[in-house]
Design a protein around this motif. Sequence first.
Motif, PDB file in Angstrom:
ATOM      1  N   PRO A 262      67.494  14.670  40.334  1.00 49.02           N
ATOM      2  CA  PRO A 262      67.193  16.110  40.317  1.00 49.02           C
ATOM      3  C   PRO A 262      65.795  16.358  39.737  1.00 49.02           C
ATOM      4  CG  PRO A 262      69.371  15.687  39.408  1.00 49.02           C
ATOM      5  CD  PRO A 262      68.730  14.349  39.582  1.00 49.02           C
ATOM      6  N   VAL A 263      65.094  17.344  40.302  1.00 48.80           N
ATOM      7  CA  VAL A 263      63.781  17.705  39.764  1.00 48.80           C
ATOM      8  C   VAL A 263      63.868  19.106  39.165  1.00 48.80           C
ATOM      9  CG1 VAL A 263      62.512  16.289  41.435  1.00 48.80           C
ATOM     10  CG2 VAL A 263      62.907  18.702  41.936  1.00 48.80           C
ATOM     11  N   ASP A 264      62.944  19.407  38.294  1.00 48.43           N
ATOM     12  CA  ASP A 264      62.931  20.738  37.685  1.00 48.43           C
ATOM     13  C   ASP A 264      62.764  21.797  38.782  1.00 48.43           C
ATOM     14  OD1 ASP A 264      62.151  21.823  34.602  1.00 48.43           O
ATOM     15  OD2 ASP A 264      61.758  23.168  36.304  1.00 48.43           O
ATOM     16  N   GLU A 265      63.495  22.882  38.627  1.00 47.15           N
ATOM     17  CA  GLU A 265      63.464  24.010  39.581  1.00 47.15           C
ATOM     18  C   GLU A 265      62.032  24.417  39.946  1.00 47.15           C
ATOM     19  OE1 GLU A 265      66.653  26.083  39.986  1.00 47.15           O
ATOM     20  OE2 GLU A 265      65.497  26.942  41.663  1.00 47.15           O
ATOM     21  N   LYS A 266      61.126  24.341  38.957  1.00 43.29           N
ATOM     22  CA  LYS A 266      59.749  24.836  39.183  1.00 43.29           C
ATOM     23  C   LYS A 266      59.023  24.051  40.290  1.00 43.29           C
ATOM     24  CE  LYS A 266      57.356  22.086  35.733  1.00 43.29           C
ATOM     25  NZ  LYS A 266      57.073  21.836  34.387  1.00 43.29           N
ATOM     26  N   TYR A 267      59.523  22.833  40.584  1.00 42.62           N
ATOM     27  CA  TYR A 267      58.847  22.022  41.609  1.00 42.62           C
ATOM     28  C   TYR A 267      59.341  22.310  43.023  1.00 42.62           C
ATOM     29  CZ  TYR A 267      56.954  19.171  37.855  1.00 42.62           C
ATOM     30  OH  TYR A 267      56.272  18.740  36.770  1.00 42.62           O
ATOM     31  N   ILE A 268      60.460  23.028  43.120  1.00 44.42           N
ATOM     32  CA  ILE A 268      61.016  23.248  44.473  1.00 44.42           C
ATOM     33  C   ILE A 268      60.179  24.316  45.178  1.00 44.42           C
ATOM     34  CG2 ILE A 268      63.059  23.948  45.793  1.00 44.42           C
ATOM     35  CD1 ILE A 268      63.532  21.295  44.427  1.00 44.42           C
ATOM     36  N   TRP A 269      59.786  24.008  46.402  1.00 45.60           N
ATOM     37  CA  TRP A 269      58.903  24.860  47.188  1.00 45.60           C
ATOM     38  C   TRP A 269      59.632  26.117  47.678  1.00 45.60           C
ATOM     39  CZ3 TRP A 269      60.374  19.882  47.880  1.00 45.60           C
ATOM     40  CH2 TRP A 269      61.344  19.649  48.854  1.00 45.60           C
ATOM     41  N   HIS A 270      58.896  26.962  48.402  1.00 42.89           N
ATOM     42  CA  HIS A 270      59.365  28.286  48.816  1.00 42.89           C
ATOM     43  C   HIS A 270      60.760  28.239  49.469  1.00 42.89           C
ATOM     44  CE1 HIS A 270      59.040  32.417  50.128  1.00 42.89           C
ATOM     45  NE2 HIS A 270      59.271  32.052  51.368  1.00 42.89           N
ATOM     46  N   LYS A 271      61.696  28.938  48.842  1.00 44.82           N
ATOM     47  CA  LYS A 271      63.059  29.116  49.379  1.00 44.82           C
ATOM     48  C   LYS A 271      63.735  27.834  49.830  1.00 44.82           C
ATOM     49  CE  LYS A 271      62.870  33.941  50.736  1.00 44.82           C
ATOM     50  NZ  LYS A 271      62.914  34.899  51.797  1.00 44.82           N
TER      51      LYS A 271
END
Length: 404
Positions: A262-271
Amino acid sequence: MDLYSGLPYWIAKNPLYNYFNPLVSDFNIDVIIIGAGITGALVAHELCSAGIKCAIVDKRSITTGSSTASTALLQYEIDTPLCDMVEMIDEDLAVLAYQSCLQSITDIENVFKGIGFDPDFERVPSVFFASDKKGVKLIEKEYEIRKRYKLPVTFLNKKALTDKYGFQASCALENNESAQIDAYKAATHLIDFHIHRSGLKVFTNTEVTKFREKSVGYELQTINGYKINSMYVIIAAGFEAGKFLPKPVMKLTSTYALVSEPVDEKYIWHKKSLIWETREPYIYIRTDNKNRIIIGGEDEDFKDPVKRDSLLRKKVSILEKKFNKLFPEIPFKTDMAWCGTFSSTYDGLPYIGTWPGADRMVYALGYGGNGITFSMIAAQLIKNKLNGIKDERADVFGFGRKRK
Ligand SMILES: Cc1cc2nc3c(=O)[nH]c(=O)nc-3n(C[C@H](O)[C@H](O)[C@H](O)COP(=O)(O)OP(=O)(O)OC[C@H]3O[C@@H](n4cnc5c(N)ncnc54)[C@H](O)[C@@H]3O)c2cc1C
């Protein structure tokens, strides 16, 4: 057939659907479905919901074939771009194929809403980006034809793409009609629902080894020597359906997938958009509800499982590098990886329907990158056929479609 190896994420993520029920006597039923993957589950759902008496038989346990190895992106965009498909088959059929896949995503969503269960179905956008100069031309051509036929599509130039999605490519096509799912969770729960709600009989660990056409219907023989008599047989046997086909209609290949920690939420791209590209074989990317990143691709033109497995490490490394090139700032660490058999057809479309001259054996062969959306279409087409309802989609997906 050795359908996959390595550790498919979904089988580790979900509790095992603990069900063991081999066939131990002869059995009669109106419709027998061979295969308890996502296709068999959706077919059983449509038939049970229409009051048609059916049962499932599978040589493995429930949903432990290709459906558990699936990365389960749901897209209306077929592996063969519409602008290329119209060169292969009639334009109106090609457009109907695209429209059917678009509708199928909503139909899958509604199946699970209807039984009050969420198989981690999430609506997400999809971004199809140009990998190179050739890809730019393809994107431009594809945009024109999709727009002409009012399919959902937006053109993103380099700046719009980078501003919105945070990675670089010359241009891309975007739509907001795609989705992702957990196919193992979906199929096992759908089957479980009908075992309890509709009295669906499911026989696992029971291989169908032979079949014989009778004056009306079929007699199947299982590996333990029992007979199944039915009026109709539905072949939902996935990539192992070859033994039920008079001649091969698909090419079996190999494919690779991995899932990150799992990666930190902040790294997940648009939607949490699905991302894929014009190059062949293409890389494709999705996330899941735990912020893991799932990457697939690096397909090979052969099906030999030993050769396939020996390349797993190398393929993982290539997929990691490609991801890292797109998103260098995302700290990505592979957690699990797997490889599997895959299949494609010359035009990217599945085969759904009967072989000429054998009207009671119906094939639901969702071959290609949109296997799951094709499974939904197959389930509806089969229900309509058994109810005597004409369905225009039969001409697009049937064995009789003509090459130009
Ligand atoms: C790595 C990977 C990634 C993929 N990604 C995507 C994706 O992103 N989106 C998408 O839509 N599709 C994707 N696919 C394709 C998709 O997974 C398949 O189209 C789908 O799972 C096929 O489902 P199925 O039920 O037809 O086959 P299966 O799940 O394989 O089920 C068929 C069943 O039939 C049984 N069977 C076979 N022969 C017999 C017999 N003789 N007797 C009794 N039982 C038998 C098998 O045991 C098996 O359980 C992917 C596939 C792979 C491998």
